[in-house]
Structure formats: C-alpha cells, structure tokens
Design a protein around this motif. Structure first.
Motif, PDB file in Angstrom:
ATOM      1  N   CYS A 107       0.832  -1.220   0.000  1.00 14.21           N
ATOM      2  CA  CYS A 107       0.000   0.000   0.000  1.00 14.21           C
ATOM      3  C   CYS A 107       0.859   1.260   0.000  1.00 14.21           C
ATOM      4  CB  CYS A 107      -0.934   0.003   1.214  1.00 14.21           C
ATOM      5  SG  CYS A 107      -2.330  -1.131   1.049  1.00 14.21           S
ATOM      6  N   ILE A 111       0.221   3.074  -3.429  1.00 12.62           N
ATOM      7  CA  ILE A 111      -0.661   4.233  -3.262  1.00 12.62           C
ATOM      8  C   ILE A 111       0.145   5.493  -2.943  1.00 12.62           C
ATOM      9  CG2 ILE A 111      -2.617   5.176  -1.957  1.00 12.62           C
ATOM     10  CD1 ILE A 111      -3.452   2.208  -1.461  1.00 12.62           C
ATOM     11  N   GLY A 112       1.159   5.353  -2.067  1.00 12.73           N
ATOM     12  CA  GLY A 112       1.957   6.513  -1.688  1.00 12.73           C
ATOM     13  C   GLY A 112       3.078   6.835  -2.649  1.00 12.73           C
ATOM     14  N   LYS A 396      -6.386  16.183   4.203  1.00 11.14           N
ATOM     15  CA  LYS A 396      -5.205  16.719   3.523  1.00 11.14           C
ATOM     16  C   LYS A 396      -4.767  18.055   4.128  1.00 11.14           C
ATOM     17  CE  LYS A 396      -3.244  17.735  -1.014  1.00 11.14           C
ATOM     18  NZ  LYS A 396      -3.470  17.889  -2.457  1.00 11.14           N
ATOM     19  N   THR A 419      -5.187   4.079   3.332  1.00 14.04           N
ATOM     20  CA  THR A 419      -5.180   5.523   3.608  1.00 14.04           C
ATOM     21  C   THR A 419      -3.832   5.948   4.191  1.00 14.04           C
ATOM     22  OG1 THR A 419      -6.289   5.106   5.739  1.00 14.04           O
ATOM     23  CG2 THR A 419      -7.671   5.725   3.883  1.00 14.04           C
ATOM     24  N   ARG A 422      -1.670   6.659   1.134  1.00 16.88           N
ATOM     25  CA  ARG A 422      -2.055   7.952   0.543  1.00 16.88           C
ATOM     26  C   ARG A 422      -1.480   9.123   1.342  1.00 16.88           C
ATOM     27  NH1 ARG A 422      -7.872   9.142   2.009  1.00 16.88           N
ATOM     28  NH2 ARG A 422      -6.765   9.888   3.862  1.00 16.88           N
ATOM     29  N   ASP A 423      -1.636   9.064   2.683  1.00 22.40           N
ATOM     30  CA  ASP A 423      -1.208  10.184   3.536  1.00 22.40           C
ATOM     31  C   ASP A 423       0.308  10.313   3.594  1.00 22.40           C
ATOM     32  OD1 ASP A 423      -3.869  10.591   3.938  1.00 22.40           O
ATOM     33  OD2 ASP A 423      -3.908   9.948   6.033  1.00 22.40           O
ATOM     34  N   GLY A 425       2.280   9.667   1.160  1.00 24.30           N
ATOM     35  CA  GLY A 425       2.638  10.323  -0.097  1.00 24.30           C
ATOM     36  C   GLY A 425       2.526  11.836   0.019  1.00 24.30           C
TER      37      GLY A 425
END
Length: 458
Positions: A107, A111-112, A396, A419, A422-423, A425
């Motif tokens: 992940c 994702i990141g 964000k 998540t 994502r964060d 990244g």
C-alpha cells in the motif's frame, strides 16, 4: 471494442492462486482476468464456482483445493466458513503475519508512490497465543423457529450465525452467552426481529478489563420492560464471579446502531477499569477503548519509541480520542496537546489524565485540521506530532498544516494501510521521508493490521 470476459457465472473453473487480496482472500487470473476467491491461499491450485462477474474482475467460491499450500491449516472454529468474524483461520499464524507485513509495504509503495528500498520494515509483532484477545464483544440476538439465536452476522448479511463458542473473544464471554441463551429459553424471552421491530432482547455486549479481570454485561432491549431480570442477574452473578456490573440499555429505534441513549444499572457498577501499561482507565458501556489491550501496549510502546522524546519536547496528538496515546507520550514529553472532535472523548481524556495524575497534557475539542493551526498561531511549535486517525485517514489540510509547522518527527499510527499509503505520499511531498515501519497484529485471524510509521523531516 468490448472486452471479452473469459468466465461465466455459476460455471466451474480451475485456477492458480498467485496473490492475496486486501482482506486475505486468494487472487488468481483466468486469461489475465482477475478472480477473488475467499479461503484460497497464494500458491494453491483450486477449483472454484464463479458467483459474481464484474467488468474487470469476478468472485469465485472455493469448491476444492487441488494442490494445497504449505501454509494451509485447519480452522479452529467449526463456524468459520459461515461466520463473518474472522477471515484467515485457514492460514498459519506465521503466514498471517507475513501477509500483513507485505500488505502494508504494497500500500505504501503502490498508493503513496514511495520507494521502500531505504525504509526499515520490521516483521509484524504477533500475539502468543493469537486467541481470546477481544475485550469487548457485541452479539446480535434474534430467534429462529422460536429458539433464541445469539452469535455473529454471516458475512455481508444480517443473518445471525448461532454460536456456542468464539475463539477471538475472551472466554468468559462465551459462558455468559450460554447463560443468557438458557435464560431466554427457560423464561421464553423473545429475541429481536429486525423486520418487524418486535422482541425484547436486541444485543448483548460484554466488556472485560484484562488486567483487573472486571466484567460488564450490557443487555440491549427494545423497551424498559425486561421480564425475569432478577433470575438472569442471579444466574450470571452466581456463575461468573468476575462480573461487577449488569446494565440494561434501551434502544427502541429501528436502526443498525447498537446502543440507545437510556441506561439502567440493574446490578453492581456502571463502569469497569483496565490498564494500558501503568495507566488506569475507566470504561463505561459507550467508552472507546482499544479492543486488544495486550497488543495495544506494544503498539503504543512502538509509537513512544519512534517519538524519540527526551523530556524537552512539545508534542501534538491529533485524533487523540480518550487520550490513551497522549498519556503514554506524557511520560517523556515536556507538554502534550491532544485534539479530538468528539466532546465526550475529550471529557474522558481529561478524567483519565486526572486519575493518572498527568499534569503535562492539555485536551482540546475540535477538528485537528482547525485546532492545530490555532495552536501554532499561539506560538506553540511542536517538535513531534502523532496522528492516529480513523480508517478514512487524515484530512489533507491537516497534513499540510503539520508539514508547515515543521516538526522534526511525525509518528503515524494507522488502522488502514491504504489511507496510510495515501497520507504518507502527501507528507513526503511536503518535505518529509519515511524511515521505519512497524506492523502490530491487533486482530489475529482477520485481515486487519495496525501500523506505526516513523517519519522525519528531510
């Protein structure tokens, strides 16, 4: 040109499983078309029946394992295939821990968009033994052919799977469940019918303090009338010595929310206590408290280690909840500021700080993305920021506010690797880099994993 789908619903196929899905389901391909198969393991050849076909992937039901993987094991629970409580009992525990480690790495990379070559990724911290770990269990109550049913919902349904034992909830909860069921049978107490809204008993909830051994039983009823409650109190207190409180919660609404607003203490106390490390917490029926206290201590210890505190630092704890991580951090910090949007949680956090004689923690009600910039405007600059967001991850605007504040260290505690990726990244775009990753298995036999990540300013 329309894409040709190489499988049809209700047809059988043989397939090689070459990976795992998000919750541990097997993943394979037929003519480069992805199939998800619950109960199949990476490295196996299996026979499946296609149950659902989408445009880009399909789902198959496992019919036969033709060539078994070395990590396949016999599930402990005879309800495993029907019940939705666990997903991974068919996989050895060592393989579960490896799956969770790889899930987190995948992940973060995918994702990141983070290169993990220079990141230290530790093995997932497991639990020994990986059973009877849940300190809270909520069991729906219904009936079938006039017989009471108490158990868990089948996966993706509201059909109650009537159980006599669960291997992930604490053992006394299994005994309480049997006693309640026997009482219902003897006195003809009706279970709840979701369609009609009729019946007396909707849910039972049992909570336990693992270190204090105190147990609370909550009976969720459709109205205040609870026939033969005296007999139930007697049978519970005579057979389960650790029970310190029995509470009736009234929920008359047609809703999926388990607890109603009104409560009556039928017997004993309306709270139990437990510890995480040296810190004591009061737990009511509605209090948030980590489900697996044994592994929580390991999770928070990893977060405290990554924070690298010397006693001189100001720390922000975003999404602080009832202050559990804040209290852990306060041991080695100059000052901790905890922010949480739920007012009741902040009230609990203040009570928890008072009873543990913690004076270097301040708790603030509000959105972290709004309150943390206000703290910075007041001239309070953090050396360390800890975030422990819900499953949806951080806003964000909060991540950008944290990056702008420029703490030397960010510690991210995550319950969802997607998540988290994502964060991370977003934080890396804001001038930070990921240094270490530590997974902790809070929920053995399931596909969930908690992760603590050490992030430094570049």
């Amino acid at each position: 040109m329309n894409k040709v789908i190489p499988v049809e619903k209700n047809k059988d196929y043989e397939i090689y499983i070459d990976g795992f899905g998000n919750m541990g389901e097997g993943v394979g391909k037929i003519d480069n078309f992805t199939i998800f198969v619950k109960g199949a393991i990476k490295g196996e050849k299996v026979r499946i029946k296609i149950t659902k076909v989408n445009k880009n992937f399909a789902f198959g039901r496992l019919i036969e394992v033709i060539e078994a993987a070395k990590d396949r094991t016999e599930p402990t629970c005879h309800n495993y295939k029907r019940c939705g409580g666990c997903q991974m009992q068919h996989l050895s525990y060592e393989a579960q821990l490896e799956f969770k480690k790889q899930k987190v790495v995948d992940c973060i990379e995918r994702i990141g968009k983070i290169n993990m070559d220079s990141v230290i990724v530790h093995d997932t911290i497991g639990m020994n033994p990986p059973h009877y770990y849940r300190n809270k269990v909520q069991l729906p109550v219904g009936e079938k052919n006039s017989e009471p049913q108490i158990g868990f919902y089948a996966e993706r349904s509201h059909e109650i799977i009537d159980i006599d034992k669960c291997y992930i909830q604490f053992e006394a909860a299994n005994e309480i469940m049997k006693l309640v069921k026997a009482w219902m049978k003897e006195y003809k107490i009706r279970g709840y019918n979701e369609q009609t809204g009729t019946g007396t008993l909707r849910h039972i909830m049992v909570r336990r303090g693992f270190k204090t051994e105190q147990i609370m039983l909550v009976l969720v009823t459709t109205n205040e009338n609870l026939p033969h409650k005296k007999e139930l109190i007697e049978t519970i207190t005579e057979n389960i010595n650790e029970v310190t409180g029995i509470i009736q919660n009234i929920n008359s609404k047609k809703t999926n929310v388990i607890l109603g607003d009104k409560e009556i203490t039928l017997w004993g106390k309306d709270q139990i206590q437990d510890y995480i490390g040296e810190f004591k917490f009061n737990i009511s029926s509605k209090s948030f408290f980590q489900i697996n206290p044994v592994q929580t201590e390991k999770l928070y210890s990893a977060a405290l280690k990554y924070a690298g505190l010397t006693g001189k630092e100001v720390v922000f704890d975003a999404y602080c909840g009832t202050g559990t991580i804040s209290l852990f951090l306060s041991q080695n910090a100059k000052m901790v500021y905890g922010v949480e949007i739920i007012p009741e949680a902040i009230e609990n956090a203040k009570i928890n700080a008072d009873q543990n004689k913690v004076t270097n923690a301040e708790f603030i009600v509000g959105k972290s993305e709004e309150e943390i910039p206000k703290l910075i405007e007041r001239g309070i600059k953090p050396e360390v920021v800890v975030v422990d967001p819900p499953r949806k991850g951080c806003e964000k605007v909060l991540l950008e506010a944290i990056a702008n504040a420029g703490p030397r260290t960010i510690v991210y505690v995550s319950c969802d690797p997607a998540t988290l990726g994502r964060d991370l990244g977003i934080l890396c775009e804001g001038g930070y880099e990921v240094k270490e990753v530590q997974g902790v298995d809070m929920f053995p036999e399931t596909g969930h994993v908690e992760t603590v990540v050490l992030i430094h300013k570049k």
